[in-house]
Scaffold this motif. Sequence first.
Motif, short mmCIF file in Angstrom:
data_model
loop_
_atom_site.label_atom_id
_atom_site.label_comp_id
_atom_site.label_asym_id
_atom_site.label_seq_id
_atom_site.Cartn_x
_atom_site.Cartn_y
_atom_site.Cartn_z
N TYR A 12 71.14 28.33 75.17
CA TYR A 12 70.92 29.46 74.27
C TYR A 12 69.43 29.74 74.11
O TYR A 12 69.00 30.91 74.15
CB TYR A 12 71.56 29.16 72.91
N SER B 151 81.44 27.88 66.18
CA SER B 151 81.11 29.14 66.83
C SER B 151 82.16 29.50 67.89
O SER B 151 82.47 28.69 68.77
CB SER B 151 79.75 29.05 67.51
N HIS C 124 62.38 31.46 64.12
CA HIS C 124 63.81 31.62 64.34
C HIS C 124 64.54 30.36 63.91
O HIS C 124 64.04 29.24 64.08
CB HIS C 124 64.08 31.92 65.81
N VAL D 37 75.24 27.29 67.27
CA VAL D 37 75.66 27.32 68.67
C VAL D 37 76.98 26.57 68.88
O VAL D 37 77.87 27.03 69.57
CB VAL D 37 74.57 26.74 69.58
N ARG E 52 68.09 32.69 54.32
CA ARG E 52 68.78 33.13 55.53
C ARG E 52 69.50 31.96 56.18
O ARG E 52 69.22 30.80 55.86
CB ARG E 52 67.84 33.80 56.53
N SER E 53 70.41 32.28 57.08
CA SER E 53 71.25 31.26 57.71
C SER E 53 70.89 31.12 59.19
O SER E 53 70.40 32.06 59.81
CB SER E 53 72.73 31.63 57.58
N PRO E 54 71.17 29.95 59.75
CA PRO E 54 70.87 29.75 61.17
C PRO E 54 71.90 30.37 62.08
O PRO E 54 73.04 30.63 61.67
CB PRO E 54 70.89 28.22 61.31
N HIS E 55 71.50 30.60 63.32
CA HIS E 55 72.49 30.89 64.36
C HIS E 55 73.07 29.54 64.79
O HIS E 55 72.34 28.65 65.24
CB HIS E 55 71.84 31.58 65.55
N VAL F 274 67.83 28.03 64.23
CA VAL F 274 68.94 27.71 65.13
C VAL F 274 69.50 26.34 64.75
O VAL F 274 68.74 25.41 64.45
CB VAL F 274 68.48 27.70 66.60
N HIS G 10 67.56 33.27 75.00
CA HIS G 10 67.12 34.15 73.92
C HIS G 10 65.66 33.97 73.53
O HIS G 10 65.04 34.92 73.03
CB HIS G 10 68.01 33.95 72.70
N THR H 292 72.96 24.49 73.17
CA THR H 292 71.80 25.00 72.43
C THR H 292 70.61 25.21 73.35
O THR H 292 69.90 26.22 73.25
CB THR H 292 71.43 24.05 71.28
N ASP I 159 81.84 31.30 70.47
CA ASP I 159 81.25 31.24 71.81
C ASP I 159 81.32 29.83 72.40
O ASP I 159 81.44 29.66 73.61
CB ASP I 159 79.79 31.71 71.78
#
Length: 262
Positions: free
Chosen positions: A81, A185, A143, A181, A176-179, A145, A85, A78, A187
């Motif tokens: 990330y 995932s 944002h 990590v 909304r939903s989180p990204h 996360v 970003h 994280t 990735d």
Amino acid sequence: MSRPPIKGLLIDVDGVLHIDGQPIPGAVRALAALRARGIPFVLLTNTTIRTRRQLGHLLRELGFPVADDEIVTAGAATATYLRKHYPDEPCFLLVEGDVREEFAGIPLVEDDSATVVVFGGAGPAYTYDRLNQAFRLLLRGAHFVAMHRNLVWERRDGLALDAGAFLLGLEAAVGRSPHVVGKPSPDFFRAGLARLGLPPEQVAMIGDSLNADVLPAQALGMTGILVRTGRFRPQDLERGQPDVSLASIADLPGWLETVGKH
């Protein structure tokens, strides 16, 4: 059609190697056997309450033959990330345990200046006031996360709520939903594969969660091995099937030897 031989392993930590600092019976011997046979492995964990250095130290104290560079944590991933970003953006970090070492160079704030809200593993740090502050920051457009979205984790005294249980409510509240990590995932699994330097068809993922460990690994072409320890509950198998099911990681070396003979 037969699968290629297993040449490397991704191994979950909590519920697979230990539970709340207590080794799973036979787990230390299993990792020692892998090391003796020269089978490379990477510990791929959603652990966020410890840094890689802290987790490596704990595992070695418990007797596991592991090095810090064989550990990939959701917390460290994280931080990477965020640097990529959201460089230099102030972050509101909600996580149990002190993982600030992993977030070196990232501005961590406790006020309304945060433009990124980051959720890690749950615990007493998840107070109403801090959750509400995170909620209001997200409403303002920060944002979103998450290091992972595990619903529960296994402690010595039984299952306990984890970050995913709180994220469900926040997602509904902010729309909304989180990204995410860490696991599940893709990735995150690819980061483990890159550390091994092997293609997915030559790697097996060993975990105690069908949803977080086994099914995502299978989707990428890996062999999914479910161990019936930690978070595992028999009803989990209603959601899918692993390629292999073992009572615990203690049985892994024997299974690998059997597979190698065919």
